[in-house]
Write an enzyme that holds these catalytic residues in place. Structure first.
Site, PDB file in Angstrom:
ATOM      1  CG  HIS A 127      78.394 -98.150 174.254  1.00 19.37           C
ATOM      2  ND1 HIS A 127      79.424 -98.933 174.562  1.00 19.37           N
ATOM      3  CD2 HIS A 127      78.091 -97.940 175.474  1.00 19.37           C
ATOM      4  CE1 HIS A 127      80.050 -98.909 175.653  1.00 19.37           C
ATOM      5  NE2 HIS A 127      78.922 -97.980 176.284  1.00 19.37           N
ATOM      6  CB  ALA A 128      80.504 -99.312 168.288  1.00 22.99           C
TER       7      ALA A 128
END
Length: 107
Positions: free
Chosen positions: A73-74
Site C-alpha cells: 500500500h506504500a
C-alpha cells in the site's frame, strides 16, 4: 541446519541491474483460486507488484479467469489497482471482439 553460500543472491530480485519499474507476472493455468498471497523470501518489503493469473473457465456464455495483484500500500492504493483491473478487462474485451470477428468470418 541452514547453509548459506557467500555471494549467492536468492529471491525474486536476485538478478543484477533490474529496472526500477520491475514487476512479476506468474501464471498457474492448471488451477483456479479465489485468493493468492506472495511474500518476498528475505522478508524485505515488496514495493513491486506481483500479478498472478490462474486457469480460465467457461461459465455458460462467459469466460472467467482469476487474477490477483499483490502490492504494498506504500506504493499503490485501491485507485491504481482498480485502474489495472479496468485496463486488463478493456484489453480482454478487445481480444474477445477480435476473436468473435474472426470466428464470424470463418462461417
Amino acid at each position: 541446519m541452514r547453509f548459506v553460500c557467500e555471494g549467492v543472491k536468492k529471491g525474486i530480485k536476485a538478478k543484477d541491474n533490474q529496472p526500477l519499474n520491475f514487476y512479476c507476472i506468474s501464471c498457474t493455468p492448471w488451477m483456479t483460486f479465489t485468493g493468492y498471497g506472495s511474500r518476498v523470501t528475505n522478508g524485505e518489503p515488496a514495493y513491486f507488484p506481483v500479478v498472478t493469473m490462474g486457469k480460465y473457465e467457461r461459465n455458460g456464455e462467459k469466460i472467467s479467469m482469476p487474477v490477483n495483484i499483490t502490492i504494498a500500500h506504500a506504493v499503490s492504493d485501491g485507485y491504481h489497482v482498480g485502474l489495472f483491473f479496468k485496463y486488463l478487462q478493456d484489453e480482454i474485451g478487445v481480444l474477445n471482439r477480435e476473436n468473435n470477428r474472426q470466428f464470424e468470418e470463418m462461417i
